[in-house]
Design an enzyme around this catalytic site. Structure first.
Site, PDB file in Angstrom:
ATOM      1  CG  PHE A 132       4.377  -2.448 -24.917  1.00  0.00           C
ATOM      2  CD1 PHE A 132       3.347  -3.265 -25.360  1.00  0.00           C
ATOM      3  CD2 PHE A 132       5.399  -3.013 -24.163  1.00  0.00           C
ATOM      4  CE1 PHE A 132       3.333  -4.620 -25.051  1.00  0.00           C
ATOM      5  CE2 PHE A 132       5.387  -4.370 -23.848  1.00  0.00           C
ATOM      6  CZ  PHE A 132       4.354  -5.179 -24.294  1.00  0.00           C
TER       7      PHE A 132
ATOM      8  CE1 TYR B 144       7.504 -10.615 -28.901  1.00  0.00           C
ATOM      9  CE2 TYR B 144       9.866 -10.391 -28.570  1.00  0.00           C
ATOM     10  CZ  TYR B 144       8.571 -10.071 -28.217  1.00  0.00           C
ATOM     11  OH  TYR B 144       8.353  -9.201 -27.173  1.00  0.00           O
ATOM     12  CE  LYS B 145       5.356  -7.636 -29.849  1.00  0.00           C
ATOM     13  NZ  LYS B 145       5.520  -6.388 -29.127  1.00  0.00           N
TER      14      LYS B 145
HETATM   15  C1  LIG Z   1       6.027  -6.359 -27.894  1.00  0.00           C
HETATM   16  C2  LIG Z   1       6.512  -5.033 -27.484  1.00  0.00           C
HETATM   17  C3  LIG Z   1       7.604  -4.905 -26.622  1.00  0.00           C
HETATM   18  C4  LIG Z   1       8.222  -6.139 -26.030  1.00  0.00           C
HETATM   19  O1  LIG Z   1       9.437  -5.946 -25.398  1.00  0.00           O
HETATM   20  P1  LIG Z   1      10.273  -7.240 -24.984  1.00  0.00           P
HETATM   21  O2  LIG Z   1      11.477  -6.724 -24.365  1.00  0.00           O
HETATM   22  O3  LIG Z   1      10.516  -8.036 -26.235  1.00  0.00           O
HETATM   23  O4  LIG Z   1       9.447  -8.054 -24.042  1.00  0.00           O
HETATM   24  C5  LIG Z   1       8.044  -3.616 -26.333  1.00  0.00           C
HETATM   25  N1  LIG Z   1       7.432  -2.515 -26.857  1.00  0.00           N
HETATM   26  C6  LIG Z   1       6.367  -2.631 -27.691  1.00  0.00           C
HETATM   27  C7  LIG Z   1       5.724  -1.409 -28.273  1.00  0.00           C
HETATM   28  C8  LIG Z   1       5.872  -3.882 -28.013  1.00  0.00           C
HETATM   29  O5  LIG Z   1       4.812  -3.993 -28.828  1.00  0.00           O
END
Ligand SMILES: *Cc1c(COP(=O)(O)O)cnc(C)c1O
Length: 414
Positions: free
Chosen positions: A136, A238-239
């Site tokens: 990500f 939050y997922k």
């Molecule tokens: C959703 C997600 C994030 C999100 O990071 P935030 O700091 O909450 O914005 C990070 N890494 C992965 C793999 C994700 O799917």
């Protein structure tokens, strides 16, 4: 007119819904509106999980009770320990982690920074971070920053974008220079499930640590962190944990590393004695030292009930339904949408696929916009992907059949 024989797809969905052992969980969620604006199919629970009805009550209770009337006393009464007690619940139900190794606080991005930075600092003779291009964005950007800050080098693995990183690729990349391997358990685009046991073995043979990002797996795929020997992990609440927008992340540090890791954002809440307010920093015992500042209590309210619900439904049942949902999508695409130019980008092998299916079509961007306008909600992913997220606790097969139907209708117009 659409090319999907509605009856068969919807009949099949009805049968699967009738046989769904965890269908009871769907009623626990706040309904998605009514009338014209009601959401027909929500396929983005992997980005923002839906709220539980009980969360509404809990937020109200917090305002009237712990916050409204107990006021500052609530810090002593419950909030000071909340990052650790809630962490232990997540650890036990979601992560396969014994108590005392998980905490809640900060965002995933910040936790990634804290744990990656600490891992890199552990052994100055190791100056390479191994990661793959399918991570990500925030994971890649944080690693870039940590590398720049510590004079480390990023060693990139380039996996097949329709699959993901393999143990073999990690084996070829790690060496006595590797400090840490950063890997997503489930890849955010393809849904590839990395073989963490194998990757961890390979990394450990080279003397490196493993930091697993569980954002897309936590709550839908068994983590077994303690048994696989993963050293560090982070994940989103939050997922699939339905904590709500901006709910804080969780972090895991295996007991054997807690005393030797020094996290970079040393704040008063991680101090051994926060209320002594002494002149210098002295890290707290165990996981306490990984906390930085005041934890976001409001954002934690929604998490515990989903963790309870995961325990009630059972992670194995959740995983089984998740596999059925993604298999249902892939079969329908193959038989009905492939002739319209839709391809499947996610792994076809059930045991290698997480809880979403990414499909591709040259006009994905326009198609996705039109789906949203029709209250069918997946998400678009550059350059030509549509991600269909399946949240086993809240998604019905009927919803998925509706979404596939609307996708076919929209594609036929394009
Ligand atoms: C959703 C997600 C994030 C999100 O990071 P935030 O700091 O909450 O914005 C990070 N890494 C992965 C793999 C994700 O799917």
């Amino acid at each position: 007119m659409t090319s999907i024989p509605h009856h068969t797809l919807h009949e099949q969905a009805a049968e699967l819904d009738a046989a769904d052992e965890i269908a009871f969980a769907r009623d626990r969620f706040v309904p998605m509106g009514d009338g014209e604006n009601a959401v027909q199919a929500y396929l983005d629970g992997n980005s923002l999980g839906r709220p539980l009805r009980s969360t509404q009550r809990r937020i109200n209770d917090l305002i009237e009770g712990a916050w409204g009337t107990r006021l500052i006393r609530s810090w002593d009464e419950q909030w000071m320990d909340l990052p650790l007690t809630l962490g232990d619940r997540i650890g036990s139900v979601v992560l396969g982690a014994a108590p005392g190794q998980t905490f809640v606080g900060d965002s995933t991005t910040v936790l990634l920074y804290k744990l990656l930075r600490a891992a890199v600092a552990l052994d100055p003779s190791r100056d390479e971070i191994v990661l793959d291009t399918e991570n990500f964005p925030t994971d890649r950007y944080v690693a870039e920053g940590v590398a720049a800050e510590t004079g480390s080098r990023l060693r990139w693995i380039e996996p097949d974008p329709a699959a993901g990183v393999t143990g073999e690729q990690v084996a070829a990349a790690v060496s006595e220079r590797t400090s840490v391997v950063l890997v997503s358990h489930v890849a955010y685009k393809s849904a590839w499930i990395a073989d963490l046991a194998e990757i961890t073995d390979v990394a450990h043979s080279a003397g490196a640590l493993v930091l697993s990002d569980t954002c897309h797996s936590g709550g839908v795929v068994r983590e077994d962190l303690d048994t696989t020997g993963v050293d560090l992990a982070v994940g989103c609440s939050y997922k699939f944990l339905n904590g709500g927008p901006g709910a804080p992340a969780y972090g895991y540090v295996a007991t054997r590393h807690q005393g030797r890791l020094q996290q970079p954002i040393q704040g008063w809440m991680g101090h051994a004695e926060p209320f002594v307010m002494g002149p210098g920093y002295r890290p707290g015992e165990g996981m306490r030292r990984f906390i930085s500042g005041t934890p976001p209590v409001l954002g934690m309210v929604g998490i515990a009930d989903t963790v309870d619900l995961i325990e009630e439904a059972g992670l194995d049942q959740i995983r089984a339904k998740s596999t059925d949902l993604t298999r249902f999508v892939i079969d329908a695409i193959d038989s009905h949408l492939a002739p319209l130019g839709v391809g499947v980008v996610s792994p076809r092998e059930d045991r290698r696929r997480g809880s979403h299916v990414t499909i591709s079509h040259p006009r994905s961007r326009e198609v996705c916009a039109e789906l949203w306008a029709r209250n069918v909600i997946p998400d678009f992913r550059e350059p030509d992907g549509i991600r269909l997220g399946l949240a086993p606790l809240s998604t019905s097969f009927a919803e998925v059949a509706t979404a596939l139907d609307v996708i076919a209708t929209v594609l036929e117009r394009h």
